[in-house]
Every structure is written in structure tokens, then in C-alpha cells.
Design a protein around this motif. Structure first.
Motif, PDB file in Angstrom:
ATOM      1  N   ILE A 232       0.842  -1.198   0.000  1.00 52.99           N
ATOM      2  CA  ILE A 232       0.000   0.000   0.000  1.00 52.99           C
ATOM      3  C   ILE A 232       0.879   1.250   0.000  1.00 52.99           C
ATOM      4  O   ILE A 232       1.808   1.381   0.786  1.00 52.99           O
ATOM      5  N   GLY A 233       0.571   2.157  -0.925  1.00 51.70           N
ATOM      6  CA  GLY A 233       1.340   3.382  -1.053  1.00 51.70           C
ATOM      7  C   GLY A 233       2.526   3.272  -1.989  1.00 51.70           C
ATOM      8  O   GLY A 233       3.167   4.274  -2.304  1.00 51.70           O
ATOM      9  N   ARG A 234       2.821   2.047  -2.453  1.00 50.93           N
ATOM     10  CA  ARG A 234       3.945   1.843  -3.361  1.00 50.93           C
ATOM     11  C   ARG A 234       3.440   1.666  -4.790  1.00 50.93           C
ATOM     12  O   ARG A 234       2.319   1.224  -5.015  1.00 50.93           O
ATOM     13  N   LYS A 235       4.274   1.991  -5.759  1.00 50.90           N
ATOM     14  CA  LYS A 235       3.929   1.786  -7.162  1.00 50.90           C
ATOM     15  C   LYS A 235       4.264   0.358  -7.552  1.00 50.90           C
ATOM     16  O   LYS A 235       5.222   0.081  -8.280  1.00 50.90           O
ATOM     17  N   LYS A 236       3.469  -0.555  -7.064  1.00 45.36           N
ATOM     18  CA  LYS A 236       3.667  -1.978  -7.308  1.00 45.36           C
ATOM     19  C   LYS A 236       2.647  -2.441  -8.336  1.00 45.36           C
ATOM     20  O   LYS A 236       1.435  -2.382  -8.100  1.00 45.36           O
ATOM     21  N   ARG A 237       3.118  -2.915  -9.470  1.00 44.64           N
ATOM     22  CA  ARG A 237       2.222  -3.304 -10.554  1.00 44.64           C
ATOM     23  C   ARG A 237       1.456  -4.580 -10.224  1.00 44.64           C
ATOM     24  O   ARG A 237       0.231  -4.636 -10.381  1.00 44.64           O
ATOM     25  N   GLU A 238       2.172  -5.612  -9.781  1.00 45.85           N
ATOM     26  CA  GLU A 238       1.550  -6.903  -9.490  1.00 45.85           C
ATOM     27  C   GLU A 238       2.201  -7.570  -8.291  1.00 45.85           C
ATOM     28  O   GLU A 238       3.395  -7.377  -8.037  1.00 45.85           O
ATOM     29  N   ILE A 239       1.423  -8.367  -7.597  1.00 43.34           N
ATOM     30  CA  ILE A 239       1.927  -9.336  -6.624  1.00 43.34           C
ATOM     31  C   ILE A 239       1.576 -10.701  -7.187  1.00 43.34           C
ATOM     32  O   ILE A 239       0.409 -10.971  -7.501  1.00 43.34           O
TER      33      ILE A 239
END
Length: 266
Positions: free
Chosen positions: A228-235
Motif C-alpha cells: 500500500i502506497g507503493r507503485k507496485k504493478r503486481e503481486i
């Protein structure tokens, strides 16, 4: 343990919150100081979770009973949430279910309900919350898709189709809202040790075949909330299934031929 303060004072909506991964995500958000808005069909389960949170953590938690497949009720509930809460920082679209059976044997009512909950419910909730996030200039939408959305397998093709729609929508939405300060993340999971399979696989055949790869819901929840709050495309979890999905994208014919026995174990 040093407390992660990134969620303190934030407001997080979690759908499908009363059981499984959703329940653990709510608990993790509360542990990190977030105000959680929990949504699910069962009032009793929501109230039990709400009571547990209030007893253990010094945070606010509000519950709304809602069937995500009922779009009129969904709109009314989210309209209430929009007006009641001045800021929504995170929307986690976790609600969903599956039915694993041969396509020709599947009831059309189940097909419609799967798409109503897994796809249209997710889209409607997102559409209701996006204007507030855009106005804020900040927000994070997390959509729980599935590895099944990357690789369709026998007996789960309708569920796979619904999750492929979730994944495609998530990828497109990310591009649309990138310049508005809104982050969008897809969560693609293999099988998780939850009650999901009581509906999807009541005979237990699929669970037996994939038991060695099944994920613990607590660990999944921690990894999701951590982005949350990060520019993470996918997990993508577990690693082995993600590697298999990538291999399938490169060599679909070969995977169909050589992995057929595993794929057909449902």
C-alpha cells in the motif's frame, strides 16, 4: 517489532472482509493503525471481526453488510461511504468466488453470479471510489485477481475468464489514472488455504492435487498490505506458479502438451 506507521490514520475499504484473505488483510491494516471499512455478506461474521479488532487495536472499524453481486445495493452502500468518510485512501477489491466444474455442466445462474461479483462488483466499487481519489490527488486500488486469470485450466474456465477480466481491467485502469496520483495493483494468487474451495471444489479433488503449493492466508495478507502506497504493478504468488504462467505465455502449446496431467487433476 518497530511499528510501520505508513497506514496510521489512513482509511481502507476491504470487500470480502469477513473470511479468508480479506479477514487477515483487515487485521493487518488495523495492526498498522488504519481505519478500516469492512464489507461482506454476513452481518454476524462482520460483527465478530469488528469486535475482535476493537478489542485488540486502538483503531476505528465500520462494517457494511453487502452482496457485491447486487449492483443497486452496492451503489447505495458506496454512495453512503463516499459521503460519510471525507477521505478514502485504499480500496481493496477482494470479494470473489469460484465454481469448478465442466463448462457444459455449469448452471448459467452460477456463471452470471460469478461475473456479477468477481467483475461487475469490482468495477462498480472502483468507479464509485475513483472520483474521491482523483479529487484527493492520491489513492490506491488493489484488485485481487488470480493466477487462473493468466492460465485457464479445465473445470475452472469461467472462473479463469472472470479473473482474466479483473487482471485486464486492472492493467488498463493503471494507465488511465497514473497521472492522477492513484496507484493500481493486481494480486495474482495460486490456491490459498481458505474456505474458497468449499464452494469451488466441494469434493476436494483439486485441493488434494495442489496441496503442496497452497499459500497461508496470513502471509498473503501481509504481502498485500505491505505494498500500500507503493507503485507496485503486481503481486504474484507463489513463485513457482508465476514462473509456470510466464512459461505458458511463451510456449502455450508445449505447456498444454507436457503439463496436461497436472492441469487436469481437478
Amino acid at each position: 517489532m518497530v511499528r510501520n506507521r505508513s497506514l496510521e490514520g489512513k482509511t481502507v475499504i476491504v470487500t470480502g472482509a469477513s473470511m479468508g484473505i480479506g479477514r487477515h488483510m483487515v487485521r493487518e491494516c488495523a495492526r498498522l493503525g488504519a481505519h478500516t471499512i469492512i464489507i461482506a455478506r454476513s452481518t454476524d461474521k462482520l460483527e465478530r471481526l469488528r469486535s475482535e479488532i476493537l478489542m485488540q487495536y486502538d483503531v476505528a472499524v465500520d462494517s457494511f453488510t453487502l452482496d457485491m453481486g447486487d449492483r443497486n445495493a452496492l451503489r447505495q452502500t458506496f454512495e453512503t461511504i463516499k459521503w460519510q468518510y471525507p477521505k478514502i485512501d485504499v480500496l481493496i477489491n477482494n470479494a470473489g468466488f469460484g465454481v469448478f466444474t465442466q463448462f457444459e455442466e455449469m448452471r448459467f445462474e452460477d456463471i452470471e453470479h460469478m461475473f456479477a461479483v468477481n467483475v461487475l462488483g469490482m468495477m462498480t466499487a472502483t468507479r464509485m471510489i475513483l472520483p474521491k481519489m482523483r479529487q484527493q490527488g492520491d489513492g490506491h486500488v488493489i484488485n485481487v485477481a488470480s493466477m487462473a486469470g493468466k492460465v485457464a485450466t479445465p473445470k475452472s474456465i469461467v472462473y479463469s475468464a472472470s479473473k482474466a477480466a479483473v487482471l485486464s481491467f486492472t492493467n488498463g485502469l493503471r494507465s488511465e489514472v497514473r497521472k492522477q496520483g492513484i496507484r493500481v495493483t493486481a494480486v495474482n494468487l495460486g490456491p490459498v488455504k481458505t474456505n474458497f474451495f468449499k464452494t469451488a471444489d466441494p469434493e476436494g479433488n483439486y485441493v488434494k492435487s495442489v496441496e503442496r503449493w497452497m499459500l497461508e492466508p496470513e502471509a498473503v495478507a501481509e504481502k498485500v498490505i505491505a505494498v500500500i502506497g507503493r507503485k507496485k504493478r503486481e503481486i504474484n504468488l507463489p513463485f513457482s506458479m508465476n514462473a509456470g504462467a510466464k512459461l505458458y505465455q511463451l510456449f502455450p502449446g508445449a505447456v498444454d502438451t507436457f503439463a496436461g496431467r497436472i492441469i487436469n487433476k481437478k
